[in-house]
Design a protein around this motif. Structure first.
Motif, short mmCIF file in Angstrom:
data_model
loop_
_atom_site.label_atom_id
_atom_site.label_comp_id
_atom_site.label_asym_id
_atom_site.label_seq_id
_atom_site.Cartn_x
_atom_site.Cartn_y
_atom_site.Cartn_z
N SER A 14 -5.41 -28.08 -14.85
CA SER A 14 -6.20 -29.31 -14.96
C SER A 14 -7.59 -29.07 -14.40
N LYS A 15 -8.55 -29.85 -14.90
CA LYS A 15 -9.93 -29.75 -14.42
C LYS A 15 -10.00 -30.16 -12.95
N ALA A 16 -10.91 -29.50 -12.22
CA ALA A 16 -11.20 -29.83 -10.82
C ALA A 16 -9.98 -29.71 -9.92
N VAL A 17 -9.12 -28.73 -10.22
CA VAL A 17 -7.91 -28.50 -9.43
C VAL A 17 -7.95 -27.08 -8.86
N SER A 18 -7.49 -26.93 -7.62
CA SER A 18 -7.48 -25.64 -6.95
C SER A 18 -6.68 -24.61 -7.75
N LYS A 19 -7.20 -23.39 -7.81
CA LYS A 19 -6.48 -22.29 -8.45
C LYS A 19 -5.23 -21.91 -7.66
N ALA A 20 -5.15 -22.40 -6.44
CA ALA A 20 -3.96 -22.14 -5.61
C ALA A 20 -2.78 -23.03 -5.98
N MET A 21 -2.96 -23.94 -6.92
CA MET A 21 -1.86 -24.80 -7.35
C MET A 21 -0.94 -23.99 -8.28
N ILE A 23 3.33 -22.51 -8.65
CA ILE A 23 4.70 -22.88 -8.27
C ILE A 23 5.10 -22.29 -6.91
N PRO A 24 4.88 -21.00 -6.64
CA PRO A 24 5.23 -20.47 -5.31
C PRO A 24 4.50 -21.17 -4.17
N ASN A 25 3.20 -21.44 -4.34
CA ASN A 25 2.46 -22.13 -3.28
C ASN A 25 2.96 -23.56 -3.08
N LEU A 26 3.28 -24.24 -4.16
CA LEU A 26 3.79 -25.60 -4.05
C LEU A 26 5.11 -25.64 -3.31
N ALA A 27 5.99 -24.70 -3.63
CA ALA A 27 7.29 -24.66 -2.96
C ALA A 27 7.13 -24.41 -1.46
N GLU A 28 6.24 -23.49 -1.11
CA GLU A 28 6.03 -23.16 0.30
C GLU A 28 5.46 -24.35 1.07
N ALA A 194 -2.06 -34.84 -6.07
CA ALA A 194 -2.71 -33.72 -5.37
C ALA A 194 -3.37 -32.75 -6.33
N HIS A 195 -4.57 -32.31 -5.95
CA HIS A 195 -5.30 -31.27 -6.67
C HIS A 195 -5.33 -29.98 -5.87
#
Length: 424
Positions: A14-21, A23-28, A194-195
């Motif tokens: 999505s636009k204006a969303v962190s590249k860190a979004m 699946i592994p980062n979200l789970a952690e 969340a972005h």
């Protein structure tokens, strides 16, 4: 069992969303926050679907898992009047079926996380209802891309098509939304949108579900209030901290009353920017009741722990200095909600005395809140007399908080539910 869920987020597509979004980062980060369920967001995007299937395992229809965190299939779409809608899907096959149907009306469904669909709200809802997809207005009151910026009622927007929930958004809470009687039969969802996967973004708003398992089918029953499943708590920002709470200029953020804004023809006399009507004022325009439904769960107003720490130490919310203190509190007490609401003052002070004072002020309604508006988040400030006081003197301290900024005393989460957040 009880499980905390944040069902509306976005992916890196999505636009204006962190590249860190990812699946592994979200789970952690969901584990750090105490969430048991996270909505995937953006699941209509084929690349995001591919990543979900690569990094998770299917545990039930419409339900996937990574490192103990369950993921449900969710998305947000924008209709032909720029209104946003949240979708919750029962299965991957349904995602693919709806993607193919919406592709006829969307030029970016394969590239954008939040696709633009050239259909009215009612027709998108009709498609969702035919496929068994849950649908409701996203952040229903915000002045840019929400239902109530365009329409005066749910019926006017959806033309009789069924919606199963209403998402409150960061600038409103249950009490505000219940000022409109047509909402009383609907379930409210409080989600972060969340972005970024950082803990002050992911899960800054969440829903606590009473279910038998953390699966799509159980969550569906809870949203529809069936079989004893239900939402027992909505939790989220103090709505004054939302960036569209008050009417304000979207360029310089100067705040105005609705009467002033109309007199200025919604053009800021200070900078020439566009004045955007705040959620607070929009709800007052539409309000038609003082009653509240008896089955409405409580709403717990939160300020992210990292933001309270940042206020105290005078550093940015994502700095190492703030992160170190945040980690010390969570290591000691297990979750943000326990720290913010229930751990005794003395226990908090053993970790960090100055932050303990700020959390006490937050609980007691003595933390000053400067409301947000025009696209700028609200701010929190600690009164100087509290900053200077000793821990043992706080209870006897008399602090004058400006009346318009006063925040009622926080009610303990444990009074309602017991335990700490996360799956139980």
């Amino acid at each position: 069992m009880q499980v905390d869920a944040d069902l509306h987020i976005h992916s890196r597509y999505s636009k204006a969303v962190s590249k860190a979004m990812t699946i592994p980062n979200l789970a952690e980060n969901a584990r750090f926050k105490g969430l048991g369920i996270v909505g995937t967001g953006d699941i209509l995007n084929p690349k995001w679907e591919e990543e979900l299937l690569r990094y998770t395992e299917k545990v039930d229809e419409g339900t996937y898992e990574r490192n103990g965190i369950r993921f449900l299939l969710t998305a947000e779409v924008e209709d032909n009047r720029r209104i946003h809608h949240v979708l919750i899907f029962p299965s991957i096959s349904t995602v693919r079926e709806m993607r193919e149907e919406l592709r006829k009306y969307s030029g970016d469904i394969d590239t954008e996380g939040r696709p633009r669909v050239n259909l009215p709200a009612s027709e998108i809802a009709d498609i969702a209802n035919e496929l068994g997809v849950l649908i409701g207005p996203a952040h229903a009151f915000t002045p840019w891309t929400a239902l109530y910026k365009e329409y005066n009622s749910l019926r006017e927007a959806y033309q009789g098509a069924k919606v199963q929930f209403l998402e409150l958004g960061l600038s409103a809470d249950s009490e505000m939304a219940d000022r409109i009687k047509a909402h009383h039969s609907l379930t409210y969802l409080s989600n972060s949108d969340a972005h970024s996967p950082m803990p002050h973004r992911l899960g800054r708003e969440f829903n606590r579900f009473e279910v038998e398992d953390a699966t799509f089918e159980e969550i569906r029953k809870a949203i529809l209030k069936r079989g004893g499943r239900k939402i027992v708590l909505n939790a989220g920002l103090d709505p004054r901290l939302g960036k569209y709470h008050l009417t304000a200029c979207s360029r310089c953020y100067a705040k105005y009353s609705p009467e002033e804004a109309r007199a200025f023809k919604w053009k800021c006399p200070k900078c020439g920017g566009r004045i955007k009507k705040g959620v607070h004022d929009r709800i007052l325009e539409l309000a038609d009741t003082e009653e509240r439904p008896k089955d409405r769960p409580p709403y717990l107003r939160l300020a992210p722990l990292a933001e309270i720490i940042a206020m105290v130490v005078g550093k940015g919310v994502e700095t190492k200095a703030v992160r170190v203190i945040w980690e010390r509190f969570l290591k000691e007490f297990g979750s943000e909600i326990r720290v913010l609401v229930d751990v005794p003052l003395e226990g908090l002070a053993e970790v960090h005395e100055e932050v303990a004072k700020a959390i006490w002020a937050y609980r007691e309604g003595k933390l000053i809140v400067i409301p947000g508006g025009g696209g700028k988040y609200g701010e929190i400030k600690l009164p100087e007399e509290i900053r200077r006081a000793r821990i043992e003197d706080l209870e006897a301290l008399e602090v004058e908080v400006p009346k318009e900024e006063y925040r009622p005393k926080q009610t303990s989460l444990m009074k309602f539910l017991g335990g700490s957040p996360g799956a139980k």
